[in-house]
Scaffold this motif. Structure first.
Motif, PDB file in Angstrom:
ATOM      1  N   LEU A 211      28.728  26.663  11.370  1.00 31.36           N
ATOM      2  CA  LEU A 211      29.495  26.352   9.841  1.00 31.36           C
ATOM      3  C   LEU A 211      29.984  26.617   9.646  1.00 31.36           C
ATOM      4  CD1 LEU A 211      25.138  26.772   9.189  1.00 31.36           C
ATOM      5  CD2 LEU A 211      26.302  24.320   9.871  1.00 31.36           C
ATOM      6  N   GLY A 212      30.244  26.045   8.002  1.00 31.22           N
ATOM      7  CA  GLY A 212      31.058  26.617   7.705  1.00 31.22           C
ATOM      8  C   GLY A 212      32.183  25.814   7.127  1.00 31.22           C
ATOM      9  N   THR A 213      33.025  25.225   5.946  1.00 29.22           N
ATOM     10  CA  THR A 213      33.642  24.203   5.734  1.00 29.22           C
ATOM     11  C   THR A 213      34.838  25.055   4.972  1.00 29.22           C
ATOM     12  OG1 THR A 213      32.653  24.042   4.191  1.00 29.22           O
ATOM     13  CG2 THR A 213      32.516  22.386   5.572  1.00 29.22           C
ATOM     14  N   GLU A 214      35.110  24.890   3.195  1.00 28.44           N
ATOM     15  CA  GLU A 214      36.178  25.594   3.301  1.00 28.44           C
ATOM     16  C   GLU A 214      36.543  26.440   3.181  1.00 28.44           C
ATOM     17  OE1 GLU A 214      36.536  21.119   2.231  1.00 28.44           O
ATOM     18  OE2 GLU A 214      34.827  22.342   1.889  1.00 28.44           O
ATOM     19  N   HIS A 215      37.406  27.306   3.763  1.00 28.24           N
ATOM     20  CA  HIS A 215      37.782  28.989   3.783  1.00 28.24           C
ATOM     21  C   HIS A 215      39.205  29.650   3.060  1.00 28.24           C
ATOM     22  CE1 HIS A 215      38.380  26.976   7.550  1.00 28.24           C
ATOM     23  NE2 HIS A 215      39.496  28.144   8.065  1.00 28.24           N
ATOM     24  N   ALA A 216      39.842  30.715   3.352  1.00 27.36           N
ATOM     25  CA  ALA A 216      40.902  31.238   2.814  1.00 27.36           C
ATOM     26  C   ALA A 216      41.431  32.258   3.847  1.00 27.36           C
ATOM     27  CB  ALA A 216      40.838  31.767   1.202  1.00 27.36           C
ATOM     28  N   GLY A 217      42.123  32.066   4.209  1.00 25.05           N
ATOM     29  CA  GLY A 217      42.566  33.466   5.174  1.00 25.05           C
ATOM     30  C   GLY A 217      44.063  33.525   5.021  1.00 25.05           C
ATOM     31  N   VAL A 218      44.716  34.480   6.728  1.00 24.00           N
ATOM     32  CA  VAL A 218      46.283  34.350   6.965  1.00 24.00           C
ATOM     33  C   VAL A 218      46.620  33.590   8.344  1.00 24.00           C
ATOM     34  CG1 VAL A 218      47.427  35.619   7.282  1.00 24.00           C
ATOM     35  CG2 VAL A 218      46.200  36.883   5.489  1.00 24.00           C
ATOM     36  N   VAL A 219      47.229  33.222   7.875  1.00 21.45           N
ATOM     37  CA  VAL A 219      47.367  31.990   9.269  1.00 21.45           C
ATOM     38  C   VAL A 219      48.193  32.824  10.595  1.00 21.45           C
ATOM     39  CG1 VAL A 219      49.257  30.556  10.422  1.00 21.45           C
ATOM     40  CG2 VAL A 219      48.538  30.255   7.953  1.00 21.45           C
ATOM     41  N   ASP A 220      47.232  33.318  10.774  1.00 21.24           N
ATOM     42  CA  ASP A 220      47.695  34.058  12.699  1.00 21.24           C
ATOM     43  C   ASP A 220      48.626  33.912  13.528  1.00 21.24           C
ATOM     44  OD1 ASP A 220      46.566  36.267  14.477  1.00 21.24           O
ATOM     45  OD2 ASP A 220      45.729  35.182  15.136  1.00 21.24           O
ATOM     46  N   ALA A 221      48.021  32.065  14.174  1.00 27.19           N
ATOM     47  CA  ALA A 221      49.605  31.858  15.271  1.00 27.19           C
ATOM     48  C   ALA A 221      49.080  30.427  14.451  1.00 27.19           C
ATOM     49  CB  ALA A 221      48.597  32.038  16.480  1.00 27.19           C
ATOM     50  N   VAL A 222      50.709  29.899  15.295  1.00 28.77           N
ATOM     51  CA  VAL A 222      51.242  28.225  15.159  1.00 28.77           C
ATOM     52  C   VAL A 222      51.126  27.311  16.173  1.00 28.77           C
ATOM     53  CG1 VAL A 222      51.425  28.684  12.781  1.00 28.77           C
ATOM     54  CG2 VAL A 222      53.125  28.437  14.547  1.00 28.77           C
ATOM     55  N   GLY A 223      50.151  26.162  15.500  1.00 25.31           N
ATOM     56  CA  GLY A 223      50.888  25.296  17.424  1.00 25.31           C
ATOM     57  C   GLY A 223      51.991  24.404  17.297  1.00 25.31           C
ATOM     58  N   GLU A 224      52.390  23.899  18.145  1.00 28.87           N
ATOM     59  CA  GLU A 224      53.646  23.141  18.466  1.00 28.87           C
ATOM     60  C   GLU A 224      53.484  22.562  17.634  1.00 28.87           C
ATOM     61  OE1 GLU A 224      55.235  19.602  21.656  1.00 28.87           O
ATOM     62  OE2 GLU A 224      54.233  20.309  21.791  1.00 28.87           O
ATOM     63  N   GLY A 225      54.730  22.592  16.709  1.00 30.92           N
ATOM     64  CA  GLY A 225      55.385  21.460  15.664  1.00 30.92           C
ATOM     65  C   GLY A 225      55.342  22.467  14.390  1.00 30.92           C
ATOM     66  N   VAL A 226      54.688  23.420  14.570  1.00 30.33           N
ATOM     67  CA  VAL A 226      54.542  23.727  12.561  1.00 30.33           C
ATOM     68  C   VAL A 226      55.763  25.170  12.822  1.00 30.33           C
ATOM     69  CG1 VAL A 226      52.713  25.353  11.800  1.00 30.33           C
ATOM     70  CG2 VAL A 226      51.892  22.866  13.030  1.00 30.33           C
ATOM     71  N   ASP A 227      56.159  25.011  11.260  1.00 27.83           N
ATOM     72  CA  ASP A 227      57.114  25.875  10.968  1.00 27.83           C
ATOM     73  C   ASP A 227      56.213  27.566  10.969  1.00 27.83           C
ATOM     74  OD1 ASP A 227      58.620  27.297   9.901  1.00 27.83           O
ATOM     75  OD2 ASP A 227      58.889  25.980   7.918  1.00 27.83           O
ATOM     76  N   THR A 228      57.505  28.644  12.088  1.00 28.45           N
ATOM     77  CA  THR A 228      56.716  29.302  11.862  1.00 28.45           C
ATOM     78  C   THR A 228      56.525  29.833  10.392  1.00 28.45           C
ATOM     79  OG1 THR A 228      58.658  30.130  12.684  1.00 28.45           O
ATOM     80  CG2 THR A 228      57.257  29.468  14.497  1.00 28.45           C
ATOM     81  N   ALA A 229      57.570  29.682   9.518  1.00 27.65           N
ATOM     82  CA  ALA A 229      57.728  30.169   8.288  1.00 27.65           C
ATOM     83  C   ALA A 229      56.010  30.627   8.187  1.00 27.65           C
ATOM     84  CB  ALA A 229      58.602  29.896   7.514  1.00 27.65           C
ATOM     85  N   LEU A 230      55.293  30.319   7.960  1.00 29.90           N
ATOM     86  CA  LEU A 230      53.612  30.128   7.922  1.00 29.90           C
ATOM     87  C   LEU A 230      52.557  31.286   8.356  1.00 29.90           C
ATOM     88  CD1 LEU A 230      52.031  26.434   7.892  1.00 29.90           C
ATOM     89  CD2 LEU A 230      52.093  28.148   5.841  1.00 29.90           C
ATOM     90  N   LEU A 231      53.570  31.987   8.808  1.00 28.03           N
ATOM     91  CA  LEU A 231      52.971  33.218   9.911  1.00 28.03           C
ATOM     92  C   LEU A 231      52.681  33.555   8.843  1.00 28.03           C
ATOM     93  CD1 LEU A 231      54.565  33.119  13.416  1.00 28.03           C
ATOM     94  CD2 LEU A 231      52.232  33.211  12.931  1.00 28.03           C
ATOM     95  N   GLY A 232      51.764  34.596   9.120  1.00 28.90           N
ATOM     96  CA  GLY A 232      51.322  35.772   7.380  1.00 28.90           C
ATOM     97  C   GLY A 232      50.807  35.117   6.487  1.00 28.90           C
TER      98      GLY A 232
END
Length: 353
Positions: A65-86
């Protein structure tokens, strides 16, 4: 990873802790190390119990279960800006196709392929989630992950509701169930925009701390008279009704101003209300259903958060993640005002290597 799952529908005791493989982000996705996950009456508690409207859409067990949440970007998939890491992010749960005419119009909430994290794919009662990058919002400094998670679910819907009713400065707004998670947020957001807010609740004591013009007990004698007195000669311009209780509908309808708008985003018992067309057209009233927010509402909300808006003090309740069953019990018993948020320990600001 650790996760809280259900193997069947039932009482809160069906929630159990287990270990599952860490999810891997696919193309266009990010992996989020979850720091805070909201507990929703409809999308979590009702689903766990096997009740509508979403339980029948859960197809496989064990289910997270569990819908909306918050946290820290831990990894990114193909095509996603690596600036989101952390980056610290808030995550919304709506999954849309991005291709239909509604998505093209910026009306993602009306997408025929609309799905939800925590219903149609594993949710946020876990140490990690894999979610579309378009569902994450980098959050500003000075806001906790618990606050951000609460705003991801309640703030964006509140922004959508206020947009639907056109609430702003010098608007008189009635909020039913204002002691709840969404009701308290929409009341605070409306007040921050200059609206006069009248709140109705079963326990007005739960409204303490909200910026209200008036707080009224829903069981009070002559509720219509109390509402008219609080609204003044012009009447109530807008109503946020997430309850759908016929007795309350009958009470506030005579207190509405001309051209008033009623927004509905929930119905506790799904009981029919006595809707009379003559009343609607003679007074230019409107009723609007708001399913959830779209990206415009989300962007507007986070702009206000960056400018200083926060959930009202005392209406976000961080709870250790291993007390999920107790949180469900509190909500079912009607003992939880505001938003319960499960907190997961060990979240850092840096990506995992």
């Amino acid at each position: 990873m650790k996760a809280i799952v259900i193997d069947r529908f039932g009482a809160p005791e069906v929630l159990r802790t287990t270990r599952l493989p860490d999810p891997e982000p696919g193309p266009g996705e990010v992996r989020v190390r979850v720091g805070a996950a909201t507990v929703s009456r409809t999308k979590d508690v009702a689903v766990r119990a096997g009740r509508p409207p979403f339980a029948e859409q859960v197809r496989t067990f064990p289910h997270v279960l569990g819908t909306e949440h918050a946290g820290v970007v831990d990894a990114v998939g193909e095509g996603v800006d690596t600036a989101l890491l952390g980056a610290r992010v808030a995550v919304t749960s709506a999954l849309t196709c991005g291709r239909c005419r509604y998505c093209a119009q910026g009306r993602e909430e009306a997408c025929p392929a609309f799905r939800l994290l925590g219903i149609h794919r594993p949710g946020s009662y876990a140490e990690f989630t894999a979610v579309p990058a378009v569902n994450v919002q980098v959050i500003p400094d000075g806001i906790t992950l618990a606050q951000a998670a609460s705003l991801a679910v309640n703030g964006v819907v509140a922004a959508a509701q206020l947009a639907a009713v056109g609430a702003g400065p010098d608007t008189t707004l009635l909020v039913l169930g204002a002691g709840g998670a969404l009701g308290s947020t929409v009341a605070a957001l409306a007040a921050s925009r200059g609206s006069r807010v009248i709140a109705v609740a079963r326990d007005p004591g739960r409204l303490a701390g909200l910026p209200l013009t008036a707080a009224i007990d829903s069981g009070t004698h002559d509720l219509t008279g109390r509402l008219r007195s609080a609204a003044g000669d012009d009447g109530i311009d807008c109503v946020i009704d997430n309850l759908g209780i016929p007795a309350l509908w009958d009470a506030y309808l005579p207190a509405l101003a001309r051209a008033a708008v009623v927004v509905v985003s929930g119905a506790i018992a799904d009981d029919p209300v006595p809707l009379r067309f003559r009343q609607l057209y003679l007074h230019s009233h409107a009723i609007v259903g708001v399913r959830t927010a779209n990206r415009t509402h989300r962007d507007n909300l986070w702009t206000e958060v960056s400018a200083g808006f926060r959930p009202p003090d005392g209406f976000v309740h961080p709870t250790p993640w291993d007390q999920a069953a107790a949180a469900h019990t509190r909500i079912e018993a009607g003992r939880s005002g505001g938003q319960i948020v499960l907190e997961f320990p060990g979240v850092t600001e840096r990506p995992r290597r």
